[in-house]
Design a protein around this motif. Structure first.
Motif, PDB file in Angstrom:
ATOM      1  N   MET A 178      28.600 -19.237 -26.510  1.00  0.00           N
ATOM      2  CA  MET A 178      30.183 -19.555 -26.338  1.00  0.00           C
ATOM      3  C   MET A 178      30.939 -19.641 -27.619  1.00  0.00           C
ATOM      4  SD  MET A 178      31.606 -22.324 -23.969  1.00  0.00           S
ATOM      5  CE  MET A 178      31.082 -21.950 -22.184  1.00  0.00           C
ATOM      6  N   SER A 179      31.926 -18.676 -27.628  1.00  0.00           N
ATOM      7  CA  SER A 179      32.816 -18.761 -28.907  1.00  0.00           C
ATOM      8  C   SER A 179      33.710 -19.890 -28.842  1.00  0.00           C
ATOM      9  CB  SER A 179      33.572 -17.677 -28.926  1.00  0.00           C
ATOM     10  OG  SER A 179      34.615 -17.663 -27.775  1.00  0.00           O
ATOM     11  N   LEU A 180      34.527 -20.188 -29.998  1.00  0.00           N
ATOM     12  CA  LEU A 180      35.362 -21.259 -30.140  1.00  0.00           C
ATOM     13  C   LEU A 180      36.429 -20.969 -29.034  1.00  0.00           C
ATOM     14  CD1 LEU A 180      36.652 -23.820 -31.609  1.00  0.00           C
ATOM     15  CD2 LEU A 180      37.462 -22.150 -33.291  1.00  0.00           C
ATOM     16  N   LYS A 181      37.113 -19.841 -28.889  1.00  0.00           N
ATOM     17  CA  LYS A 181      38.058 -19.585 -28.046  1.00  0.00           C
ATOM     18  C   LYS A 181      37.421 -20.203 -26.537  1.00  0.00           C
ATOM     19  CE  LYS A 181      40.952 -16.306 -26.027  1.00  0.00           C
ATOM     20  NZ  LYS A 181      41.504 -14.876 -26.215  1.00  0.00           N
ATOM     21  N   ALA A 182      36.381 -19.749 -26.175  1.00  0.00           N
ATOM     22  CA  ALA A 182      35.825 -20.057 -25.029  1.00  0.00           C
ATOM     23  C   ALA A 182      35.427 -21.482 -24.677  1.00  0.00           C
ATOM     24  CB  ALA A 182      34.402 -19.375 -24.662  1.00  0.00           C
ATOM     25  N   LEU A 183      35.176 -22.338 -25.958  1.00  0.00           N
ATOM     26  CA  LEU A 183      34.861 -23.587 -25.797  1.00  0.00           C
ATOM     27  C   LEU A 183      36.143 -24.357 -25.533  1.00  0.00           C
ATOM     28  CD1 LEU A 183      32.583 -24.227 -28.796  1.00  0.00           C
ATOM     29  CD2 LEU A 183      32.100 -24.926 -26.342  1.00  0.00           C
ATOM     30  N   ARG A 184      37.091 -23.802 -26.330  1.00  0.00           N
ATOM     31  CA  ARG A 184      38.620 -24.594 -26.366  1.00  0.00           C
ATOM     32  C   ARG A 184      39.171 -24.251 -24.859  1.00  0.00           C
ATOM     33  NH1 ARG A 184      43.279 -22.008 -26.444  1.00  0.00           N
ATOM     34  NH2 ARG A 184      42.439 -19.958 -27.493  1.00  0.00           N
ATOM     35  N   GLN A 185      39.161 -23.124 -24.252  1.00  0.00           N
ATOM     36  CA  GLN A 185      39.710 -22.962 -22.944  1.00  0.00           C
ATOM     37  C   GLN A 185      38.666 -23.661 -21.919  1.00  0.00           C
ATOM     38  OE1 GLN A 185      39.134 -18.496 -22.905  1.00  0.00           O
ATOM     39  NE2 GLN A 185      41.538 -18.252 -23.595  1.00  0.00           N
ATOM     40  N   ALA A 186      37.535 -23.833 -22.096  1.00  0.00           N
ATOM     41  CA  ALA A 186      36.622 -24.686 -21.240  1.00  0.00           C
ATOM     42  C   ALA A 186      37.279 -26.152 -21.010  1.00  0.00           C
ATOM     43  CB  ALA A 186      35.439 -24.635 -21.701  1.00  0.00           C
ATOM     44  N   LYS A 187      37.806 -26.698 -22.271  1.00  0.00           N
ATOM     45  CA  LYS A 187      38.424 -27.898 -22.173  1.00  0.00           C
ATOM     46  C   LYS A 187      39.825 -27.757 -21.927  1.00  0.00           C
ATOM     47  CE  LYS A 187      35.391 -30.485 -24.555  1.00  0.00           C
ATOM     48  NZ  LYS A 187      34.970 -31.790 -24.448  1.00  0.00           N
ATOM     49  N   GLY A 188      40.770 -26.867 -21.671  1.00  0.00           N
ATOM     50  CA  GLY A 188      41.856 -26.525 -21.218  1.00  0.00           C
ATOM     51  C   GLY A 188      42.881 -26.991 -22.252  1.00  0.00           C
ATOM     52  N   TRP A 189      42.388 -26.605 -23.738  1.00  0.00           N
ATOM     53  CA  TRP A 189      43.308 -26.896 -24.786  1.00  0.00           C
ATOM     54  C   TRP A 189      43.998 -25.505 -25.353  1.00  0.00           C
ATOM     55  CZ3 TRP A 189      38.868 -29.640 -27.696  1.00  0.00           C
ATOM     56  CH2 TRP A 189      38.637 -31.001 -27.255  1.00  0.00           C
ATOM     57  N   SER A 190      45.271 -25.740 -25.854  1.00  0.00           N
ATOM     58  CA  SER A 190      45.780 -24.594 -26.527  1.00  0.00           C
ATOM     59  C   SER A 190      45.134 -24.705 -27.989  1.00  0.00           C
ATOM     60  CB  SER A 190      47.506 -24.650 -26.427  1.00  0.00           C
ATOM     61  OG  SER A 190      47.854 -25.771 -27.014  1.00  0.00           O
ATOM     62  N   GLN A 191      45.490 -23.809 -28.886  1.00  0.00           N
ATOM     63  CA  GLN A 191      45.295 -23.683 -30.022  1.00  0.00           C
ATOM     64  C   GLN A 191      45.846 -25.029 -30.689  1.00  0.00           C
ATOM     65  OE1 GLN A 191      46.227 -19.687 -31.408  1.00  0.00           O
ATOM     66  NE2 GLN A 191      44.175 -18.859 -30.904  1.00  0.00           N
ATOM     67  N   ALA A 192      47.251 -25.043 -30.523  1.00  0.00           N
ATOM     68  CA  ALA A 192      47.909 -26.223 -31.066  1.00  0.00           C
ATOM     69  C   ALA A 192      47.342 -27.371 -30.920  1.00  0.00           C
ATOM     70  CB  ALA A 192      49.350 -25.943 -30.579  1.00  0.00           C
ATOM     71  N   GLU A 193      47.055 -27.664 -29.513  1.00  0.00           N
ATOM     72  CA  GLU A 193      46.044 -28.991 -29.193  1.00  0.00           C
ATOM     73  C   GLU A 193      44.837 -29.085 -30.080  1.00  0.00           C
ATOM     74  OE1 GLU A 193      47.680 -29.809 -24.584  1.00  0.00           O
ATOM     75  OE2 GLU A 193      46.075 -27.955 -24.759  1.00  0.00           O
ATOM     76  N   LEU A 194      44.080 -28.030 -30.125  1.00  0.00           N
ATOM     77  CA  LEU A 194      42.925 -28.177 -30.730  1.00  0.00           C
ATOM     78  C   LEU A 194      43.175 -28.476 -32.379  1.00  0.00           C
ATOM     79  CD1 LEU A 194      39.828 -27.904 -30.939  1.00  0.00           C
ATOM     80  CD2 LEU A 194      39.819 -25.476 -31.201  1.00  0.00           C
TER      81      LEU A 194
END
Length: 137
Positions: free
Chosen positions: A1-17
């Protein structure tokens, strides 16, 4: 799972991450686009996702094609721009030939020389791109 997929799984935007991991948003964008992450960035991201640094590094090292993402550039990207340049070159040479009443064979020969140099340039561009994307031993 890529960073983008991990981030999206948490429901975070790039700014939130970026805020959670104390990294810049640009750093998140670069890592998601496939560029290598620094050790500090890997550690910060691992902490944000409750993973070990090794697990995060393995997820970041996974090829993007394995997670179904399209490659950033395809073989056709340079061909498209080089093709438009070649057509423009041929049009300019023939236009100048017509304007100055040059022999059409001379104009065609000049256009062919330009086309040959364009093809050589394209071959070098593709070779350099392939060498940069090849894994280093």
């Amino acid at each position: 799972m890529s960073l983008k997929a991990l981030r999206q799984a948490k429901g975070w935007s790039q700014a939130e991450l970026a805020r959670i991991s104390d990294l810049s948003e640009r750093t998140i964008q670069r890592i998601e686009s496939g560029r290598p992450a620094s050790l500090e960035a890997v550690k910060a991201l691992a902490t944000s996702f409750d993973l070990s640094s090794e697990a995060m590094q393995n997820r970041l090292a996974a090829p993007t094609a394995a997670v179904g993402l399209p490659p950033a550039r395809t073989i056709w990207s340079p061909l498209r721009w080089h093709g438009l340049t070649a057509l423009g070159l041929i049009a300019v040479v023939f236009g100048l030939g017509q304007r100055f009443d040059a022999d059409t064979r001379l104009a065609a020969g000049t256009a062919m020389l330009g086309l040959a140099s364009w093809l050589l340039h394209l071959a070098v561009c593709l070779y350099v791109r392939d060498r940069r994307s090849a894994p280093t031993p």
